[in-house]
Enzyme design. Structure first.
Site, PDB file in Angstrom:
ATOM      1  N   ASP A   1     -18.776 -19.271  27.022  1.00  0.00           N
ATOM      2  CA  ASP A   1     -17.842 -18.186  27.313  1.00  0.00           C
ATOM      3  C   ASP A   1     -16.549 -18.686  27.942  1.00  0.00           C
ATOM      4  O   ASP A   1     -15.616 -17.915  28.152  1.00  0.00           O
ATOM      5  CB  ASP A   1     -18.511 -17.143  28.222  1.00  0.00           C
ATOM      6  CG  ASP A   1     -17.757 -15.832  28.271  1.00  0.00           C
ATOM      7  OD1 ASP A   1     -17.260 -15.405  27.214  1.00  0.00           O
ATOM      8  OD2 ASP A   1     -17.652 -15.230  29.353  1.00  0.00           O
TER       9      ASP A   1
ATOM     10  N   SER B   1     -13.862 -10.078  27.889  1.00  0.00           N
ATOM     11  CA  SER B   1     -14.802 -10.283  26.790  1.00  0.00           C
ATOM     12  C   SER B   1     -15.447  -8.948  26.443  1.00  0.00           C
ATOM     13  O   SER B   1     -15.904  -8.224  27.330  1.00  0.00           O
ATOM     14  CB  SER B   1     -15.884 -11.287  27.192  1.00  0.00           C
ATOM     15  OG  SER B   1     -15.322 -12.535  27.547  1.00  0.00           O
TER      16      SER B   1
ATOM     17  N   GLN C   1     -16.848 -14.255  19.299  1.00  0.00           N
ATOM     18  CA  GLN C   1     -16.545 -13.307  20.368  1.00  0.00           C
ATOM     19  C   GLN C   1     -15.294 -12.509  20.034  1.00  0.00           C
ATOM     20  O   GLN C   1     -14.325 -13.054  19.512  1.00  0.00           O
ATOM     21  CB  GLN C   1     -16.328 -14.015  21.700  1.00  0.00           C
ATOM     22  CG  GLN C   1     -16.085 -13.053  22.869  1.00  0.00           C
ATOM     23  CD  GLN C   1     -15.875 -13.753  24.189  1.00  0.00           C
ATOM     24  OE1 GLN C   1     -14.758 -13.814  24.697  1.00  0.00           O
ATOM     25  NE2 GLN C   1     -16.940 -14.288  24.768  1.00  0.00           N
TER      26      GLN C   1
END
Length: 288
Positions: free
Chosen positions: A205, A229, A279
């Site tokens: 991430d 996110s 993502q």
């Protein structure tokens, strides 16, 4: 956090009962909980309910609310399926009775089958030719914007070395891709595949939306854009070790409607593909 041991301790949740676990939080410089931490802790919770002969092969998740750094996060695991080859779990993370994150994860027993993989870019600079974030803060700190210097100077259990370093004083639009070498700090203990998956999920991430920002670098900054996110998916392929540098390689096929999509691969230094990720993130210009 300074070392891999600190990170492992963070990801090892406290058991409340056989399907409920509690996790603490550590900031990486933001006022809210780092999404990679919630991801990795949710994987830890799911693995705690999985037979030893099943291993994570994919996860899909949504970030619903910002996490409070001061409040423990409760992870509740639902057993969706235990089949002959696959097992599926749903993990719900909550604080103060409010759901902040959901994860669906699938686990597969080891099997033999066909094989191929995409190739790693071998024309890039090697880690020994590049500066880490901490080294950049020391070497260029007097010339960096205060926010950039503060971010680069934060103690982390991972070293990051970007292949291409943008000039924060003179930003230029770049290709929609990002390549970064990374390595765990400190003595690296023996790890089973389950722990490796948790740590790699945590790291995945970091840096992921950079590829979406690069084509708009002239107009983008931390100060004028709200970012977050929205979701995160991963697919795990091969076993690996953290004893050398690994490459995070991402590209972005699209930004539109205040959202950006990034996808990519994670390779060992010798080119073995160990995982892929995707993502979508919020990229909302702040209207002044």
């Amino acid at each position: 956090m300074k070392t891999s041991a600190d990170l492992i301790n963070l990801l090892n949740l406290q058991e409340v009962n056989e399907r409920t676990f509690l996790g603490e939080s550590v900031t990486i410089g933001s006022a809210i909980v780092f999404g990679g931490q919630v991801l990795a802790q949710a994987v830890n919770a799911a693995y705690r309910t999985i037979p030893e002969n099943r291993f994570l092969h994919s996860l899909h998740s949504y970030f619903l609310e910002a996490g409070d750094l001061k409040v423990p996060i409760s992870y509740d695991v639902a057993i969706m399926r235990d089949g002959g080859s696959f097992a599926t779990r749903r993990v719900t993370a909550s604080q103060n009775g409010k759901t902040i994150f959901i994860l669906a994860a699938s686990f597969h027993k080891k099997e033999e089958g066909f094989e191929h993989q995409t190739e790693m870019n071998t024309s890039i600079k090697q880690p020994e030719e590049l500066l880490s974030w901490e080294e950049m803060a020391v070497k260029f700190g007097d010339f960096l914007p205060k926010g950039v210097k503060s971010f680069l100077s934060i103690e982390r259990p991972i070293d990051f070395k970007p292949v291409v370093v943008p000039n924060p004083l003179k930003p230029e639009n770049k290709e929609a891709k990002e390549e970064i070498w990374f390595k765990l700090k400190g003595d690296i203990p023996e790890m089973d595949l389950r722990l490796k998956h948790q740590i790699l999920t945590y790291i995945s991430d970091y840096n992921v939306l950079n590829a979406a920002f690069n084509p708009n670098a002239k107009n983008y900054s931390f100060a004028n854009t709200m970012t977050a996110s929205l979701d995160h998916s991963m697919w795990f392929f091969r076993d690996f070790d953290f004893d050398d540098w690994m490459l995070f390689s991402a590209d972005s096929p699209n930004t539109y409607g205040a959202r950006g999509l990034c996808r990519g691969n994670i390779f060992t230094r010798d080119g073995k593909l160990v995982a892929s990720f995707a993502q979508e993130g919020l990229m909302r210009p702040i209207q002044k």
